[in-house]
Design a protein around this motif. Sequence first.
Motif, PDB file in Angstrom:
ATOM      1  N   ALA A  74       0.834  -1.208   0.000  1.00  0.00           N
ATOM      2  CA  ALA A  74       0.000   0.000   0.000  1.00  0.00           C
ATOM      3  C   ALA A  74       0.867   1.256   0.000  1.00  0.00           C
ATOM      4  N   THR A  75       1.949   1.227   0.763  1.00  0.00           N
ATOM      5  CA  THR A  75       2.867   2.372   0.808  1.00  0.00           C
ATOM      6  C   THR A  75       3.518   2.598  -0.551  1.00  0.00           C
ATOM      7  N   HIS A 109       1.573   6.457  -7.285  1.00  0.00           N
ATOM      8  CA  HIS A 109       0.460   7.274  -7.785  1.00  0.00           C
ATOM      9  C   HIS A 109       0.583   8.744  -7.385  1.00  0.00           C
ATOM     10  N   GLU A 110       1.267   9.024  -6.268  1.00  0.00           N
ATOM     11  CA  GLU A 110       1.382  10.405  -5.790  1.00  0.00           C
ATOM     12  C   GLU A 110       2.770  10.990  -6.013  1.00  0.00           C
ATOM     13  N   ASN A 111       3.618  10.261  -6.741  1.00  0.00           N
ATOM     14  CA  ASN A 111       4.975  10.726  -7.050  1.00  0.00           C
ATOM     15  C   ASN A 111       5.766  11.096  -5.790  1.00  0.00           C
ATOM     16  N   VAL A 112       5.694  10.237  -4.804  1.00  0.00           N
ATOM     17  CA  VAL A 112       6.434  10.459  -3.560  1.00  0.00           C
ATOM     18  C   VAL A 112       7.914  10.175  -3.801  1.00  0.00           C
ATOM     19  N   GLN A 113       8.772  10.990  -3.223  1.00  0.00           N
ATOM     20  CA  GLN A 113      10.209  10.798  -3.393  1.00  0.00           C
ATOM     21  C   GLN A 113      10.664   9.498  -2.730  1.00  0.00           C
ATOM     22  N   MET A 145       6.491  -6.239  -8.580  1.00  0.00           N
ATOM     23  CA  MET A 145       5.965  -7.212  -9.538  1.00  0.00           C
ATOM     24  C   MET A 145       4.444  -7.099  -9.663  1.00  0.00           C
ATOM     25  N   LYS A 146       3.770  -6.845  -8.549  1.00  0.00           N
ATOM     26  CA  LYS A 146       2.320  -6.657  -8.601  1.00  0.00           C
ATOM     27  C   LYS A 146       1.969  -5.448  -9.462  1.00  0.00           C
ATOM     28  N   LEU A 147       2.749  -4.380  -9.332  1.00  0.00           N
ATOM     29  CA  LEU A 147       2.507  -3.188 -10.139  1.00  0.00           C
ATOM     30  C   LEU A 147       2.708  -3.489 -11.618  1.00  0.00           C
ATOM     31  N   ALA A 148       3.734  -4.265 -11.940  1.00  0.00           N
ATOM     32  CA  ALA A 148       3.978  -4.626 -13.342  1.00  0.00           C
ATOM     33  C   ALA A 148       2.814  -5.435 -13.906  1.00  0.00           C
ATOM     34  N   LEU A 149       2.300  -6.359 -13.114  1.00  0.00           N
ATOM     35  CA  LEU A 149       1.174  -7.173 -13.575  1.00  0.00           C
ATOM     36  C   LEU A 149      -0.080  -6.332 -13.788  1.00  0.00           C
TER      37      LEU A 149
END
Length: 397
Positions: A241-242, A248-252, A283-287
């Motif tokens: 989640a972090t 999505h929020e472009n956090v550094q 990997m979850k983000l890539a999927l």
Amino acid sequence: IVQSRSAQIGPLTVIGTGTRIGDNTKISNSVIGKGCDIGSNVLIEGCHIWDNVTIEDGCQLRHSIVCDGVVMKSGAVLSPGVVLSFKVVIGQNFTAPAYSKVSLLPQPIKQDSDEELEYADNNSDVETSCAPDNMNGELTSELSEIQGSATSELGCGGVGYIWSICEGASEEEWRHSIAPISAEKLAELTQTTDDDLEFSNQDGNAPASSGELRSDALSDSEDDDEDTKNDSAYFEKEVEATFLRAVHENVQVDHVILEVNSLKLSCNMEFSACAGAIFYSMMKLALETPHKTTDELSRAVLNIFNSWHRLLKSYLSGKDEEIEVILKFEEMCSESAKELSPLFTQILHHLYDKELISEDAILGWEFEKQGAEESDRVFVRQAENFLQWLKEASEED
């Protein structure tokens, strides 16, 4: 603040404005409120004294709480753990027993039932709005009557009632008091703990005659394993989640590292768990990135590595953490993300090229799999050419 020159104010003491302190008075480790009048030869140690309290000459207070408007006549003593409610008067030379609670109101004899309390709550607004002035007058009158009648319990000139301790609770008062635990009680607790440990060892945790653990010990071990799995799953979800919020929020990256470190500390996790959780999130983000072919999926993985390799690298402090990432990747390809399994070797090569996974870690992973069953060596066989290339390159160097 008006303070006599002979008064001694010790460390860790705070005194409110408008307070007067008399001759030879000693105060330490205490908080004194506003507008208090403290006489001469008074001893105050480890107390919380609220506002507008009057303490006459020669009083002694140790580890007690004194509410607003209390008056202590000369020579009165508060034993450790005493709590004095609002506007109580302690009589001259009276000693309040340890852990006692003193109130201006008498202790209720009959406790209201739940139904009566609920009825009172439902009708409180109506009653308050109808006659607030009358209620205030009645309360003032009641307090005046109490002040005129309750003198015997608190000595000469005293006003208030000592509330009795509930049945069965007298031995537990020290647990809820601001007074420090006595040496005798500490010794008793230590002895009780030692006895419990000895009994526990004799009863269930000691090895049986055969040298095997008892069934209840095995059960405890299984429960611990289950708790560990639950903790790991929770930690992994929090890291995911972090990471997704950071994407999505472009956090550094530095800020994400701080957040993951906080999760690591709060969940008591190792760096290897952090590395595995971050890799899993990548990997979850890539999927979840739109793709139609394995080539597009591979490019999505590579783009994520390019953007977030420093985050993952922060938790790859050594060979063990790097092997943990490979094992995590194996687990995903075998269970939750089988779509990645054809790309195992290719993604492993990406990790190597980005200097996220070292040659030693990859060959160490292969070595760990040597004694495994064939079903656990699926991805070792898939990566045979890559592993052979690494070995030959190492020999040439």
